[in-house]
Write an enzyme that holds these catalytic residues in place. Structure first.
Site, PDB file in Angstrom:
ATOM      1  CD  GLU A 183      -3.972 -11.343  -8.942  1.00 50.12           C
ATOM      2  OE1 GLU A 183      -4.219 -11.213  -7.748  1.00 50.12           O
ATOM      3  OE2 GLU A 183      -4.874 -11.471  -9.807  1.00 50.12           O
ATOM      4  CG  MET A 199      -3.584 -13.277  -2.476  1.00 51.53           C
ATOM      5  SD  MET A 199      -1.869 -13.213  -1.922  1.00 51.53           S
ATOM      6  CE  MET A 199      -2.045 -12.556  -0.294  1.00 51.53           C
ATOM      7  CG  HIS A 216     -10.672   1.129  -6.217  1.00 44.98           C
ATOM      8  ND1 HIS A 216     -11.496   0.954  -5.131  1.00 44.98           N
ATOM      9  CD2 HIS A 216      -9.415   1.232  -5.726  1.00 44.98           C
ATOM     10  CE1 HIS A 216     -10.744   0.960  -4.036  1.00 44.98           C
ATOM     11  NE2 HIS A 216      -9.492   1.117  -4.361  1.00 44.98           N
ATOM     12  N   GLY A 217     -12.277  -1.904  -6.550  1.00 40.33           N
ATOM     13  CA  GLY A 217     -11.769  -3.158  -5.997  1.00 40.33           C
ATOM     14  C   GLY A 217     -12.676  -3.675  -4.903  1.00 40.33           C
TER      15      GLY A 217
END
Lengths: 476, 140
Positions: free
Chosen positions: A206, A376, A399-400
């Site tokens: 990204e 995204m 982590h996400g």
């Protein structure tokens, strides 16, 4: 997850009292809301991990914990070999050392606006992504051995990047103690043409714009400011890591009874750290970490090559490189005693605080950059490790975002083309070889990463430094 | 007797694959089709070549995971997809023929790579009406 099963310690820390075969409490670091959204399987998995031999202090779940294999994703557990502690191939996961690295560019995000689509096309052409993609590097057996022993350090030695990159990678780019001999012929064959490939699923490259800074002093030390253009790469150890995990989970599941280990779930497959199988896995898993570090280093090189063609004024330097699925030997103080422990982080980021000796000199008084990928369509975050994290979570953080909708649900809900068009209208250019893959990874299929990082911040395991939003996304 | 079927089922991060058939080997074949369906519609895969797979495990469940992981390995190293399977089982020993073709990224538009078959939600059992079920979660 049913809150009545938990004891509230604070707004951001909840415990599961040891019961049954549990040797230590379960510790869930999350807000009431996030806990309410967690599957009951997370509870079961935290409880199961707490029953493994030699576990120290607690079985931890980070704010983004969700239903994994054996261990929850977002699970952290420390084991002491002196107390019969185990190492678990399931506890590390299938994509060994999957992680994120973020690059500074020296550019303002506005500089790429006029060439956004052209740059996206070029990166998509240069970064091998998706099922069946291959890299341009073919490793001979001696080179494969050198890569498995040397990691990103090997890659830099072969011209992929500069020595300065290595200081900004965990383990300084090379995981010590890797044993390439433990990596099977099958695992090597799977990696034969996968060096420098992104993979698929939630892996991406990204280009991001820094949209806000919360801790200006830390951000300045990290070299980031509002409006800056950053690049983040999320991927792992590719086929080699997957094959190693497959082989060792199987062997550990079959041999567990020989080591008198009772597995509440086969996926918790583990072996004593002090056993032939434990040592063999440790050597292979460390080689897979090196494979992941080398892979991200090569992808960085490919990105630099692409930028040199189209934006020669850019200077792509590493901010940091973190790994999510690992077992690492670290010193931690437990009840006043310093102990050498095997820390499993499954879908969790190491987050060393200020003063940690393993940090590069420039971050030693500040703490480690903790890179948290979002979706995204939303945002990602840069956090910093804290001193408190040592006590709270063995210096670990989230982590996400974690999914809130299955892949199956996502493809029923969205068409990939619609997702691409919708994001394009919002200034986010997506390139992917698979439209169905894009639909499965649609932003709406993920939880709100902001809630997760805010919970990590409030729990004290890391602090939010900056928020970034995507501009160009190359999806595997 | 019911026709064999395959399906996928939900898992929070990944996806489950399930085969149901009149025999255990048929359920194994359907589970393989379910795994292919995670990547591409199996009918989109032409039977241009075939490979033979043999594996053995201490029990049926481990054998299912071994079977699917062998296919993952063959897909990865051959850059291939498989759309037809013929499985024979005897005493935890599997012999199979998988038919497929090389990945054509334009035509197949493969969605996602399967990293490995896991022991999560793993089951091989009879489910009544003479049917067998074979399932597990695959990591993608």
């Amino acid at each position: 997850m049913e809150k009545s099963l938990l004891r509230k310690v604070s707004d951001h820390e909840w415990h599961i009292r040891p019961h049954g075969a549990m040797r230590v409490p379960g510790v869930i670091l999350a807000t009431e809301k996030l806990i309410g959204e967690m599957d009951h399987k997370v509870y079961e998995q935290v409880v199961n991990v707490a029953s493994l031999p030699g576990i120290v202090r607690g079985s931890y779940a980070m704010p983004d914990a969700h239903w994994g294999y054996g261990f929850p994703i977002g699970g952290v557990a420390a084991f002491d070999p002196a107390e019969g502690g185990v190492i678990s191939a399931g506890g590390v996961g299938y994509d060994v050392s999957c992680g994120v690295r973020t690059l500074l560019t020296g550019l303002d995000a506005s500089e790429i606006e006029p060439i956004r689509r052209e740059l996206a096309d070029l990166l998509f052409k240069r970064i091998p992504a998706g099922v069946g993609s291959t890299g341009r590097i073919r490793l001979s057996e001696p080179e494969m051995d050198a890569m498995l022993a040397g990691g990103a350090s090997w890659a830099v030695g072969r011209g992929y990047g500069s020595p300065e990159d290595l200081a900004r990678i965990e383990e300084r780019g090379r995981m010590e103690g890797a044993d390439p001999e433990q990596v099977s012929a099958q695992a090597r064959k799977r990696q034969r043409d996968e060096m420098g490939t992104l993979g698929s699923g939630n892996h991406y490259l990204e280009l991001q714009r820094v949209t806000s800074v919360v801790l200006p002093e830390v951000a300045a030390a990290f070299g980031i400011g509002v409006g800056d253009l950053l690049i983040s790469i999320h991927c792992g150890s590719r086929g080699l890591g997957h094959q190693i995990a497959t082989e060792f989970v199987r062997q550990m599941a079959i041999e567990a009874s020989r080591h008198a280990i009772r597995l509440p779930d086969r996926e918790l497959a583990c072996a004593p750290i002090n056993s032939d199988l434990g040592r063999s896995y440790l050597g292979a898993m460390r080689a897979a970490i090196n494979c992941a570090l080398a892979n991200r280093q090569i992808l960085t090189h490919l990105t630099r090559e692409a930028f040199a063609e189209i934006l020669p004024q850019a200077n792509l330097r590493l901010l940091y490189d973190v790994s999510h699925n690992t077992c690492k030997v670290e010193d931690h103080v437990v009840d006043g005693t310093r102990r050498r422990l095997y820390i499993h982080r499954k879908g969790a980021t190491r987050a060393f605080g200020p003063g940690h000796p393993d940090l590069p000199a420039e971050f030693r008084t500040i703490g480690q950059p903790v890179l948290i990928g979002g979706t995204m369509g939303t945002a990602s975050y840069i956090l910093v490790g804290t001193k408190d994290g040592e006590e709270l979570s063995f210096s670990s953080s989230c982590h996400g975002a974690g999914r809130n909708m299955s892949r199956k649900q996502a493809i029923h809900q969205w068409k990939g083309r619609e997702v691409v068009d919708y994001l394009d209208a919002r200034g986010i250019t997506v390139r992917s070889p698979s439209m169905r893959g894009v639909a499965e990874e649609a932003p709406g299929a993920y939880k709100d990463v902001s809630e997760v990082v805010e919970a990590a911040d409030r729990a004290g395991i890391s602090r939010i430094v900056a928020r970034v939003e995507p501009m160009i996304v190359v999806k595997g | 007797m019911s026709n064999p079927v395959y399906e996928t089922f939900d898992h929070e991060a990944d996806i489950g694959v399930r085969g149901i058939g009149p025999t255990k080997s048929s359920a194994f074949e359907q589970a393989a089709l379910a795994m292919t369906s995670v990547i591409v519609e199996p009918e989109e895969v032409a039977p241009r070549f075939s490979i033979r797979i043999e594996c053995e495990a201490p029990d049926d469940e481990l054998l299912l995971v071994d079977w699917l992981n062998r296919l993952v390995y063959e897909m990865a190293t051959r850059h291939a997809l498989f759309g037809r399977f013929a499985v024979e089982l005897s005493n935890h020993h599997l012999t199979a023929i998988a038919e497929g073709e090389s990945v054509d990224r334009e035509r197949h538009q493969p969605t996602v790579e399967v990293k490995g078959a896991t022991y999560n939600e793993l089951a091989v059992r009879q489910i009544g009406s003479g049917l067998w079920l074979a399932q597990c979660v695959v990591d993608v």
